[in-house]
Design a protein around this motif. Structure first.
Motif, PDB file in Angstrom:
ATOM      1  N   LYS A 130      -3.912   2.371  -3.834  1.00 40.62           N
ATOM      2  CA  LYS A 130      -3.702   3.591  -3.067  1.00 40.62           C
ATOM      3  C   LYS A 130      -4.953   4.460  -2.955  1.00 40.62           C
ATOM      4  O   LYS A 130      -4.996   5.392  -2.150  1.00 40.62           O
ATOM      5  N   LEU A 185       0.815  -1.214   0.000  1.00 44.19           N
ATOM      6  CA  LEU A 185       0.000   0.000   0.000  1.00 44.19           C
ATOM      7  C   LEU A 185       0.851   1.267   0.000  1.00 44.19           C
ATOM      8  O   LEU A 185       0.402   2.327  -0.427  1.00 44.19           O
ATOM      9  N   CYS A 209       3.412   9.966   3.490  1.00 43.72           N
ATOM     10  CA  CYS A 209       2.275   9.176   3.986  1.00 43.72           C
ATOM     11  C   CYS A 209       2.111   9.329   5.491  1.00 43.72           C
ATOM     12  O   CYS A 209       0.995   9.399   6.005  1.00 43.72           O
ATOM     13  N   PHE A 212      -6.305   5.453   0.479  1.00 44.35           N
ATOM     14  CA  PHE A 212      -5.833   6.568   1.298  1.00 44.35           C
ATOM     15  C   PHE A 212      -6.806   7.751   1.281  1.00 44.35           C
ATOM     16  O   PHE A 212      -6.915   8.482   2.254  1.00 44.35           O
TER      17      PHE A 212
END
Length: 278
Positions: A149, A115, A189, A152
């Motif tokens: 992704k 991820l 992140c 997110f």
């Protein structure tokens, strides 16, 4: 790359997309060249998609929805199933759980968790594995990994908690430049409000306790608040739902987090390794 043998092995979803796209194109009285112009693809690419010689990419499916979907959402729905068929067999069921999860508690021991990988890191990792994969398959797997992704930025936001072994941060994959960009992406992140990123230091065991010795694990809280555990090793996987086992793995995951550096210390270490220490 379009290949004749793809026509014989195309999945049911790919065949369905091809048939629906061809039917709707003809209904609109468009040639393959005309449709390609509206989609942003060549006539050859449209032909390859309609004959299943080259399955529609995620971007092409989005374009098909825009041009031919006519408000039905059919190509948008197909994107989900095409993505699932792209993943390795052992990962397909977990991919669905991951994308719908309310909370993910992740522990990665060897490489950066999928991820959190950059495209270049993922390509170097997948392309450098054994047995070697064809270039087309490597690209397909990289694209599928990048699509994950979307989690997110999903609404409602998923809570994602990741613990990385410190050795993951110092194991260069691809090149020094690729690894530096990967570290900077991890730092990016880590600043997200729905992400907690911690590093389990190499000297953790000197305290007499090391909860991470049993390997990587993923604890998932589903949309209906069920808790599951996903384990994967050497391209084999297990999804566990037994409450006693799930509880044990969740406790182990909590212990790993407790033994890891705090989130601010972890971010500082990542920035230091990337050469961006503030």
């Amino acid at each position: 790359m379009a290949r004749a043998e793809n026509k014989e092995t195309a999945s049911p979803t790919v065949q369905m997309v091809a048939e629906v796209a061809r039917t709707m194109r003809i209904k609109r009285q468009l040639t393959q060249e005309q449709l390609g112009a509206e989609l942003g693809y060549s006539a050859a690419a449209v032909s390859a998609m309609e004959t299943c010689a080259q399955p529609a990419s995620d971007d092409m499916l989005a374009a098909l929805e825009r041009v031919l979907g006519d408000g039905t959402g059919i190509f948008e729905s197909a994107r989900r199933y095409v993505r699932m068929e792209t993943y390795p067999e052992q990962f397909k069921n977990y991919a669905l759980l991951e994308q719908a999860a309310l909370r993910l508690q992740l522990y990665a021991t060897d490489v950066v968790h999928g991820l959190f990988q950059t495209e270049e890191y993922a390509r170097a990792l997948i392309g450098g594995g054994y047995p070697a994969l064809p270039h087309d398959r490597v690209q397909e797997l990289v694209e599928a990994r990048m699509i994950r992704k979307a989690l997110f930025d999903r609404e409602p936001a998923a809570l994602i908690e990741l613990v990385l072994e410190e050795s993951v941060l110092t194991r260069d994959i691809g090149s020094k430049e690729i690894m530096r960009a990967q570290l900077r992406y991890l730092a990016e992140c880590a600043r997200r409000r729905n992400v907690t990123l911690q590093v389990l230091p190499l000297d953790c065991g000197l305290t007499g306790e090391y909860a991470g010795g049993h390997g990587a694990l993923n604890v998932v809280e589903t949309s209906d608040h069920q808790h599951l555990v996903y384990l994967e090793v050497q391209e084999e996987s297990w999804t566990l739902s037994d409450p006693a086992k799930v509880s044990m793995y969740a406790q182990r995951c909590a212990k790993i987090r407790a033994q890891a550096l705090g989130s601010r210390e972890s971010l500082g270490l990542i920035q230091q390794l990337a050469g961006d220490e503030e």
